[in-house]
Design an enzyme around this catalytic site. Structure first.
Site, PDB file in Angstrom:
ATOM      1  N   TYR A  71     -46.599  -1.901  -4.869  1.00 20.62           N
ATOM      2  CA  TYR A  71     -46.459  -0.940  -5.613  1.00 20.62           C
ATOM      3  C   TYR A  71     -47.441  -0.127  -4.854  1.00 20.62           C
ATOM      4  O   TYR A  71     -47.369   1.220  -4.786  1.00 20.62           O
ATOM      5  CB  TYR A  71     -47.600  -1.235  -6.875  1.00 20.62           C
ATOM      6  CG  TYR A  71     -48.028  -1.035  -7.261  1.00 20.62           C
ATOM      7  CD1 TYR A  71     -47.411   0.215  -8.977  1.00 20.62           C
ATOM      8  CD2 TYR A  71     -49.183  -0.661  -8.042  1.00 20.62           C
ATOM      9  CE1 TYR A  71     -47.862   1.140  -9.948  1.00 20.62           C
ATOM     10  CE2 TYR A  71     -49.945   0.412  -9.168  1.00 20.62           C
ATOM     11  CZ  TYR A  71     -49.083   1.308  -9.556  1.00 20.62           C
ATOM     12  OH  TYR A  71     -49.727   2.262 -10.509  1.00 20.62           O
TER      13      TYR A  71
ATOM     14  N   PRO B   1     -62.734 -14.335 -10.319  1.00 14.61           N
ATOM     15  CA  PRO B   1     -64.153 -15.284  -9.778  1.00 14.61           C
ATOM     16  C   PRO B   1     -64.426 -14.210 -12.059  1.00 14.61           C
ATOM     17  O   PRO B   1     -65.618 -14.851 -12.705  1.00 14.61           O
ATOM     18  CB  PRO B   1     -65.012 -14.843  -9.696  1.00 14.61           C
ATOM     19  CG  PRO B   1     -64.641 -13.428  -8.652  1.00 14.61           C
ATOM     20  CD  PRO B   1     -63.461 -13.528  -8.881  1.00 14.61           C
TER      21      PRO B   1
HETATM   22  N1  LIG Z   1     -52.427   3.399 -16.681  1.00 11.79           N
HETATM   23  C1  LIG Z   1     -53.098   3.255 -15.862  1.00 11.79           C
HETATM   24  O1  LIG Z   1     -53.461   2.470 -15.302  1.00 11.79           O
HETATM   25  C2  LIG Z   1     -52.486   3.690 -14.026  1.00 11.79           C
HETATM   26  C3  LIG Z   1     -53.550   3.958 -13.313  1.00 11.79           C
HETATM   27  C4  LIG Z   1     -53.061   4.000 -11.786  1.00 11.79           C
HETATM   28  C5  LIG Z   1     -51.857   4.596 -11.811  1.00 11.79           C
HETATM   29  N2  LIG Z   1     -50.954   4.799 -13.030  1.00 11.79           N
HETATM   30  C6  LIG Z   1     -49.716   5.532 -12.876  1.00 11.79           C
HETATM   31  O2  LIG Z   1     -49.189   6.205 -14.321  1.00 11.79           O
HETATM   32  C7  LIG Z   1     -47.981   6.282 -14.691  1.00 11.79           C
HETATM   33  C8  LIG Z   1     -47.301   5.390 -15.773  1.00 11.79           C
HETATM   34  O3  LIG Z   1     -48.090   4.604 -15.978  1.00 11.79           O
HETATM   35  P1  LIG Z   1     -48.227   3.573 -17.090  1.00 11.79           P
HETATM   36  O4  LIG Z   1     -49.479   3.326 -17.319  1.00 11.79           O
HETATM   37  O5  LIG Z   1     -48.319   4.838 -18.610  1.00 11.79           O
HETATM   38  O6  LIG Z   1     -47.076   2.974 -17.386  1.00 11.79           O
HETATM   39  P2  LIG Z   1     -45.975   2.495 -18.303  1.00 11.79           P
HETATM   40  O7  LIG Z   1     -45.227   1.248 -17.237  1.00 11.79           O
HETATM   41  O8  LIG Z   1     -46.239   2.802 -19.919  1.00 11.79           O
HETATM   42  O9  LIG Z   1     -44.883   3.848 -17.963  1.00 11.79           O
HETATM   43  C9  LIG Z   1     -43.632   4.047 -17.315  1.00 11.79           C
HETATM   44  C10 LIG Z   1     -42.717   4.650 -17.385  1.00 11.79           C
HETATM   45  O10 LIG Z   1     -42.177   5.312 -16.476  1.00 11.79           O
HETATM   46  C11 LIG Z   1     -40.619   4.629 -16.755  1.00 11.79           C
HETATM   47  N3  LIG Z   1     -40.226   4.038 -15.468  1.00 11.79           N
HETATM   48  C12 LIG Z   1     -39.728   2.420 -14.894  1.00 11.79           C
HETATM   49  N4  LIG Z   1     -38.830   2.983 -14.030  1.00 11.79           N
HETATM   50  C13 LIG Z   1     -38.716   3.560 -13.659  1.00 11.79           C
HETATM   51  C14 LIG Z   1     -36.972   4.099 -12.984  1.00 11.79           C
HETATM   52  N5  LIG Z   1     -36.523   3.880 -12.101  1.00 11.79           N
HETATM   53  N6  LIG Z   1     -36.537   5.560 -13.547  1.00 11.79           N
HETATM   54  C15 LIG Z   1     -36.803   6.565 -15.230  1.00 11.79           C
HETATM   55  N7  LIG Z   1     -38.150   5.550 -15.927  1.00 11.79           N
HETATM   56  C16 LIG Z   1     -39.118   4.175 -15.531  1.00 11.79           C
HETATM   57  C17 LIG Z   1     -40.941   3.334 -17.714  1.00 11.79           C
HETATM   58  O11 LIG Z   1     -39.739   2.565 -18.467  1.00 11.79           O
HETATM   59  C18 LIG Z   1     -42.417   4.014 -19.011  1.00 11.79           C
HETATM   60  O12 LIG Z   1     -41.740   4.552 -19.745  1.00 11.79           O
HETATM   61  C19 LIG Z   1     -47.108   5.519 -12.791  1.00 11.79           C
HETATM   62  O13 LIG Z   1     -46.666   6.354 -12.260  1.00 11.79           O
HETATM   63  C20 LIG Z   1     -48.512   4.221 -12.778  1.00 11.79           C
HETATM   64  O14 LIG Z   1     -48.294   3.993 -11.391  1.00 11.79           O
HETATM   65  C21 LIG Z   1     -51.288   4.342 -14.440  1.00 11.79           C
HETATM   66  O1  LIG Z   2     -55.998   1.892 -11.880  1.00 10.44           O
HETATM   67  C1  LIG Z   2     -55.235   1.272 -10.649  1.00 10.44           C
HETATM   68  O2  LIG Z   2     -54.422   2.386  -9.996  1.00 10.44           O
HETATM   69  C2  LIG Z   2     -53.963   0.079 -11.064  1.00 10.44           C
HETATM   70  O3  LIG Z   2     -55.102  -0.071 -12.207  1.00 10.44           O
HETATM   71  C3  LIG Z   2     -54.145  -1.944 -12.669  1.00 10.44           C
HETATM   72  O4  LIG Z   2     -54.219  -2.831 -11.449  1.00 10.44           O
HETATM   73  P1  LIG Z   2     -55.356  -3.809 -12.261  1.00 10.44           P
HETATM   74  O5  LIG Z   2     -56.961  -3.172 -11.730  1.00 10.44           O
HETATM   75  O6  LIG Z   2     -55.158  -4.788 -11.488  1.00 10.44           O
HETATM   76  O7  LIG Z   2     -55.131  -4.208 -13.870  1.00 10.44           O
HETATM   77  P2  LIG Z   2     -55.263  -5.271 -14.464  1.00 10.44           P
HETATM   78  O8  LIG Z   2     -54.010  -6.593 -14.867  1.00 10.44           O
HETATM   79  O9  LIG Z   2     -55.066  -4.675 -15.797  1.00 10.44           O
HETATM   80  O10 LIG Z   2     -56.830  -6.058 -13.975  1.00 10.44           O
HETATM   81  C4  LIG Z   2     -57.844  -5.721 -13.779  1.00 10.44           C
HETATM   82  C5  LIG Z   2     -58.237  -6.807 -13.876  1.00 10.44           C
HETATM   83  O11 LIG Z   2     -58.304  -7.979 -15.078  1.00 10.44           O
HETATM   84  C6  LIG Z   2     -58.409  -8.813 -14.781  1.00 10.44           C
HETATM   85  N1  LIG Z   2     -57.182  -9.711 -15.665  1.00 10.44           N
HETATM   86  C7  LIG Z   2     -56.156  -9.155 -15.925  1.00 10.44           C
HETATM   87  C8  LIG Z   2     -55.571  -9.375 -16.637  1.00 10.44           C
HETATM   88  C9  LIG Z   2     -56.024 -11.027 -17.916  1.00 10.44           C
HETATM   89  O12 LIG Z   2     -55.780 -11.819 -18.385  1.00 10.44           O
HETATM   90  N2  LIG Z   2     -57.669 -10.892 -17.837  1.00 10.44           N
HETATM   91  C10 LIG Z   2     -57.999 -10.354 -16.228  1.00 10.44           C
HETATM   92  O13 LIG Z   2     -59.017 -10.971 -16.256  1.00 10.44           O
HETATM   93  C11 LIG Z   2     -57.466  -9.077 -13.128  1.00 10.44           C
HETATM   94  O14 LIG Z   2     -57.786 -10.395 -12.190  1.00 10.44           O
HETATM   95  C12 LIG Z   2     -57.750  -8.026 -12.710  1.00 10.44           C
HETATM   96  O15 LIG Z   2     -59.260  -8.192 -11.538  1.00 10.44           O
HETATM   97  C13 LIG Z   2     -53.235  -0.959 -13.884  1.00 10.44           C
HETATM   98  O16 LIG Z   2     -51.992  -2.171 -13.639  1.00 10.44           O
HETATM   99  C14 LIG Z   2     -51.602  -0.022 -11.989  1.00 10.44           C
HETATM  100  O17 LIG Z   2     -50.781   0.157 -12.901  1.00 10.44           O
HETATM  101  C15 LIG Z   2     -52.663   0.612 -11.339  1.00 10.44           C
HETATM  102  O18 LIG Z   2     -52.119   1.734 -10.419  1.00 10.44           O
END
Ligand SMILES: NC(=O)c1ccc[n+]([C@@H]2O[C@H](COP(=O)([O-])OP(=O)(O)OC[C@H]3O[C@@H](n4cnc5c(N)ncnc54)[C@H](O)[C@@H]3O)[C@@H](O)[C@H]2O)c1
Ligand SMILES: O=C(O)[C@H]1O[C@H](OP(=O)(O)OP(=O)(O)OC[C@H]2O[C@@H](n3ccc(=O)[nH]c3=O)[C@H](O)[C@@H]2O)[C@H](O)[C@@H](O)[C@@H]1O
Length: 314
Positions: free
Chosen positions: A144, A205
């Site tokens: 990722y 932690p």
């Molecule tokens: N939500 C966050 O906190 C967060 C943080 C950083 C970056 N992003 C980025 O934002 C975007 C959207 O994230 P989200 O939270 O809505 O996630 P999400 O998982 O809800 O949405 C991702 C979408 O992409 C589709 N998808 C996955 N692989 C695919 C493929 N190969 N072809 C076509 N469609 C595909 C999934 O079916 C889904 O609808 C992603 O690119 C993610 O990396 C999200």
């Molecule tokens: O913002 C971003 O750039 C990225 O952040 C997340 O990744 P992460 O921050 O690891 O997201 P979570 O899985 O929600 O975890 C956040 C924190 O919560 C903690 N966590 C997670 C799940 C849980 O049940 N309990 C818990 O304490 C994890 O250890 C971590 O420290 C998103 O899932 C990614 O798609 C995104 O790109």
């Protein structure tokens, strides 16, 4: 304006589609393979003449005539992106190449939703866009975070070599209605657990921090970036920073004071701190988030209650 949204059936994508469709001059095409997204998220637009939904995997080429491409397709929850890491990296690399190829062919502007994970386990805090990051290239999260780093490289190479108009958003943890209930991310986990009366699982932690942005603020930032004049990368996130223990305590207080908080094992390479420096977003996009965590959580709670069928006690 004809706009393609890849990953538009997902969490952020579907809110973005709602906002783009509000403008009656826009036609929106969504391409999604439904890996983590769902048609349900787009139910209100299906059948609307300005809207089209295509089942499509971005690792395959796509040809559509569009003016703008919001390229979001990629699983985002660590549980889902680690489930099939080879597919995740293909989605980031081949998927982004395909969308850049399309942008080049039809002359479209393309925006990539990159991530704060490009900063890895950051040694600089808060993180400005100029920080190059501290990323493990061979770890379980690399499909990722390294995938998104390559996607950013491809965007800039196409921009320099072929003059493609690019925009890169580095999104920080975003939350809100429509997140999958069993998505695995921390905010959705804690809210679902609190509503089911199950212990909140704080991964050790518990002192690790994240900064949570409400989805309507995120969508506003993405549209400003796309329609503005700056390529980015630009951080889009809410600088309000919380430890995971603080987040659990806040969810407990707001949603179910009777629930327990349990410490559980963490996963490898979990970043210890994360907070966006949004100086650039403020100066270049005139953007800053409006919704505080304490105001956003109840909006998400309402949606989760409806979907889980848990009514609020009077
Ligand atoms: N939500 C966050 O906190 C967060 C943080 C950083 C970056 N992003 C980025 O934002 C975007 C959207 O994230 P989200 O939270 O809505 O996630 P999400 O998982 O809800 O949405 C991702 C979408 O992409 C589709 N998808 C996955 N692989 C695919 C493929 N190969 N072809 C076509 N469609 C595909 C999934 O079916 C889904 O609808 C992603 O690119 C993610 O990396 C999200
Ligand atoms: O913002 C971003 O750039 C990225 O952040 C997340 O990744 P992460 O921050 O690891 O997201 P979570 O899985 O929600 O975890 C956040 C924190 O919560 C903690 N966590 C997670 C799940 C849980 O049940 N309990 C818990 O304490 C994890 O250890 C971590 O420290 C998103 O899932 C990614 O798609 C995104 O790109």
């Amino acid at each position: 304006m004809r706009i393609l949204v890849t990953g538009g059936a997902g969490f952020i994508g579907s809110h973005l589609v709602d906002k783009l469709m509000e403008n009656e001059k826009n036609e929106v095409i969504v391409a999604d393979n439904y890996f983590t997204g769902s048609k349900d998220n787009l139910r209100k637009w299906i059948g609307q003449p300005r809207f089209e939904l295509i089942r499509h995997d971005v690792t395959e080429p796509l040809l559509v005539e569009v003016d703008q491409i919001y390229h979001l397709a990629c699983p985002a929850s660590p549980i889902f992106y680690k489930y099939n890491p080879v597919k995740t990296i293909k989605t980031n690399v081949i998927g982004t190449l395909n969308m850049l190829g399309l942008a080049k062919r039809v002359g479209a502007r393309i925006l990539l939703t990159s991530t704060s994970e490009v900063y890895g386990d950051p040694l600089v805090h808060p993180q400005p866009e100029s920080y190059w990051g501290n990323v493990n290239p061979i770890g379980v999260r690399s499909c990722y975070d390294e995938g998104k780093r390559v996607a950013e490289t491809l965007m800039f190479d196409y921009h320099r070599q072929h003059g493609i108009e690019i925009r890169i958003a580095r999104i920080f943890n975003t939350y809100g209605p429509r997140m999958n209930i069993d998505d695995g991310r921390v905010v959705s986990n804690f809210i679902a657990q609190a509503l089911r009366g199950e212990p909140l699982t704080v991964q050790k932690p518990g002192t690790q921090t994240r900064s949570f942005c409400y989805v309507s603020d995120m969508v506003d930032g993405l549209i400003r970036l796309m329609d503005g004049e700056n390529t980015g990368p630009i951080n889009i996130g809410n600088p309000g920073e919380f430890t995971m223990t603080e987040l659990a305590e806040t969810v407990k207080e707001l949603i179910n004071p009777g629930v327990e908080i349990n410490m559980v094992e963490n996963t490898p390479d979990d970043p210890r701190q994360r907070k966006p420096d949004i100086t650039k977003a403020k100066a270049l996009l005139g953007w800053e988030p409006k919704v505080k965590l304490r105001d956003g959580l109840p909006l998400m709670e309402e949606d989760f209650r409806l979907r889980l069928g848990v009514t609020k006690k009077k």
